[in-house]
Design a protein around this motif. Structure first.
Motif, short mmCIF file in Angstrom:
data_model
loop_
_atom_site.label_atom_id
_atom_site.label_comp_id
_atom_site.label_asym_id
_atom_site.label_seq_id
_atom_site.Cartn_x
_atom_site.Cartn_y
_atom_site.Cartn_z
N ALA A 130 0.87 -1.18 0.00
CA ALA A 130 0.00 0.00 0.00
C ALA A 130 0.91 1.23 0.00
CB ALA A 130 -0.89 -0.01 1.24
N VAL A 131 0.40 2.37 -0.43
CA VAL A 131 1.22 3.58 -0.56
C VAL A 131 1.92 3.93 0.76
CG1 VAL A 131 1.21 6.04 -1.11
CG2 VAL A 131 -0.18 4.47 -2.45
N LEU A 132 1.18 3.93 1.86
CA LEU A 132 1.78 4.26 3.16
C LEU A 132 2.85 3.24 3.52
CD1 LEU A 132 1.97 5.97 5.73
CD2 LEU A 132 0.06 4.62 6.65
N ASP A 133 2.56 1.96 3.34
CA ASP A 133 3.55 0.92 3.64
C ASP A 133 4.78 1.05 2.76
OD1 ASP A 133 1.82 -0.13 5.54
OD2 ASP A 133 0.91 -1.53 4.11
N ASN A 134 4.58 1.43 1.51
CA ASN A 134 5.67 1.64 0.56
C ASN A 134 6.62 2.73 1.08
OD1 ASN A 134 7.22 1.77 -1.78
ND2 ASN A 134 5.56 2.50 -3.07
N LEU A 135 6.06 3.86 1.47
CA LEU A 135 6.86 4.97 1.99
C LEU A 135 7.58 4.58 3.29
CD1 LEU A 135 4.50 7.97 1.31
CD2 LEU A 135 6.87 7.79 0.56
N LEU A 136 6.86 3.92 4.19
CA LEU A 136 7.46 3.53 5.46
C LEU A 136 8.60 2.54 5.25
CD1 LEU A 136 4.28 3.24 7.70
CD2 LEU A 136 6.03 5.05 7.73
N LEU A 137 8.43 1.64 4.30
CA LEU A 137 9.48 0.68 3.99
C LEU A 137 10.73 1.41 3.49
CD1 LEU A 137 10.30 -2.28 3.76
CD2 LEU A 137 9.24 -2.32 1.51
N MET A 138 10.56 2.37 2.59
CA MET A 138 11.72 3.12 2.08
C MET A 138 12.42 3.89 3.20
SD MET A 138 10.75 4.40 -1.73
CE MET A 138 9.01 4.68 -1.54
N TYR A 139 11.65 4.47 4.10
CA TYR A 139 12.26 5.20 5.21
C TYR A 139 13.07 4.25 6.10
CZ TYR A 139 10.64 9.89 4.54
OH TYR A 139 10.49 11.16 4.07
N ASN A 140 12.51 3.12 6.43
CA ASN A 140 13.21 2.18 7.30
C ASN A 140 14.47 1.64 6.64
OD1 ASN A 140 11.87 1.46 10.03
ND2 ASN A 140 10.21 1.90 8.61
N ILE A 141 14.44 1.38 5.36
CA ILE A 141 15.62 0.91 4.63
C ILE A 141 16.72 1.96 4.73
CG2 ILE A 141 16.54 0.48 2.31
CD1 ILE A 141 13.76 -0.88 1.71
N HIS A 142 16.37 3.22 4.51
CA HIS A 142 17.39 4.27 4.51
C HIS A 142 17.81 4.69 5.91
CE1 HIS A 142 18.05 4.83 0.27
NE2 HIS A 142 16.80 4.45 0.14
N ALA A 143 16.99 4.42 6.90
CA ALA A 143 17.41 4.70 8.28
C ALA A 143 18.54 3.75 8.68
CB ALA A 143 16.23 4.56 9.23
N LEU A 144 18.56 2.56 8.10
CA LEU A 144 19.59 1.57 8.42
C LEU A 144 20.87 1.78 7.62
CD1 LEU A 144 17.34 -1.60 8.53
CD2 LEU A 144 18.32 -0.37 10.47
N ARG A 145 20.77 2.44 6.49
CA ARG A 145 21.92 2.62 5.61
C ARG A 145 22.19 4.10 5.43
NH1 ARG A 145 20.33 -1.07 0.66
NH2 ARG A 145 19.03 0.72 0.49
N GLU A 146 22.53 4.48 4.24
CA GLU A 146 22.83 5.86 3.92
C GLU A 146 21.59 6.72 4.13
OE1 GLU A 146 23.32 8.56 -0.01
OE2 GLU A 146 23.77 6.45 -0.17
N GLN A 147 21.74 7.76 4.91
CA GLN A 147 20.61 8.63 5.21
C GLN A 147 20.42 9.65 4.10
OE1 GLN A 147 17.53 9.22 6.38
NE2 GLN A 147 18.37 8.34 8.23
N TRP A 148 19.17 9.96 3.82
CA TRP A 148 18.85 11.01 2.86
C TRP A 148 19.13 12.37 3.50
CZ3 TRP A 148 13.57 8.32 2.68
CH2 TRP A 148 13.58 7.29 1.74
N ASP A 149 19.14 13.43 2.68
CA ASP A 149 19.27 14.77 3.24
C ASP A 149 17.93 15.16 3.87
OD1 ASP A 149 17.59 16.39 1.19
OD2 ASP A 149 18.99 15.27 -0.08
N TYR A 150 17.97 16.17 4.72
CA TYR A 150 16.76 16.53 5.48
C TYR A 150 15.60 16.99 4.60
CZ TYR A 150 18.59 15.78 10.11
OH TYR A 150 19.07 15.19 11.25
N PHE A 151 15.89 17.67 3.50
CA PHE A 151 14.80 18.11 2.64
C PHE A 151 14.06 16.91 2.07
CE2 PHE A 151 12.99 19.45 -1.43
CZ PHE A 151 12.18 20.47 -0.99
N THR A 152 14.79 15.89 1.64
CA THR A 152 14.17 14.67 1.11
C THR A 152 13.33 13.99 2.18
OG1 THR A 152 15.97 14.33 -0.45
CG2 THR A 152 14.69 12.38 0.14
#
Length: 157
Positions: free
Chosen positions: A86-108
Motif C-alpha cells: 500500500a502507498v503508506l507501507d511503501n513509503l514507510l518501507l523506504m524510510y526504514n531501509i534508509h534509516a539503516l543505511r545511507e541517510q537522505w538529506d533533510y529536505f528529502t
C-alpha cells in the motif's frame, strides 16, 4: 509463492521503473560514479527489491543500483520480488531501509514525511505523534522534529 513473490530473479533493466513514491529527489553524481565503478568490478552484490506492476516492476529499494546498471548497459539485475505494498507501507518501507543505511538529506526526508503524515491521517483518522513517527520510519525523534520544522517553514524558504 505466487507471481514470483519472495523469489530472487534476474529482471531486465528495461522492465524496471522507479518508484513514484520515492522521496529521494537528488542522486549525487560522485556517489553514482563510485557505485558504477564498484558494480563494474564486482557486480551487483545486493539485489534490488521490486513489486510487479502489470508487465513491469516498480522499485522498492535499489534505485541507485538500477541506475548504475543502466549506465553500464547491463541487461538485467538481481531482484527480490515482493508483494505490492500500500502507498503508506511503501513509503514507510523506504524510510526504514534508509534509516539503516545511507541517510537522505533533510529536505528529502521532510518532503516524504509530510506525505507519510497525510496518508497516516487518512488511514487512521488521527495525526501520528513524534514517537509513533519515529517507530514507523526508523528516524530519531530529533530528526522528525527537524523535518517538521522544515515542513512548516513559509513557502518562500
Amino acid at each position: 509463492m505466487t507471481d514470483g513473490i519472495g523469489q530472487l530473479v534476474q529482471v531486465p533493466t528495461t522492465r524496471i521503473l522507479p518508484n513514484p513514491e520515492n522521496p529521494r529527489l537528488i542522486f549525487r553524481p560522485e556517489e553514482a560514479e563510485q557505485l558504477i565503478s564498484s558494480i563494474r568490478v564486482i557486480g551487483i552484490q545486493v539485489p534490488v527489491s521490486v513489486y510487479r506492476d502489470g508487465d513491469t516492476y516498480r522499485l522498492i529499494d535499489g534505485e541507485r543500483r538500477w541506475r548504475a546498471a543502466q549506465k553500464l548497459n547491463l541487461k538485467s539485475v538481481p531482484a527480490l520480488v515482493q508483494k505490492k505494498p500500500a502507498v503508506l507501507d511503501n513509503l514507510l518501507l523506504m524510510y526504514n531501509i534508509h534509516a539503516l543505511r545511507e541517510q537522505w538529506d533533510y529536505f528529502t526526508i521532510a518532503t516524504g514525511l509530510e506525505r507519510i503524515i497525510k496518508l497516516f491521517e487518512q488511514k487512521y483518522r488521527r495525526r501520528p505523534p513524534e514517537a509513533e513517527l519515529s517507530t514507523l520510519t526508523g528516524l530519531t525523534r530529533g530528526m522528525i522534529r527537524r523535518c517538521l520544522l522544515l515542513i512548516n517553514l513559509p513557502v518562500r524558504y
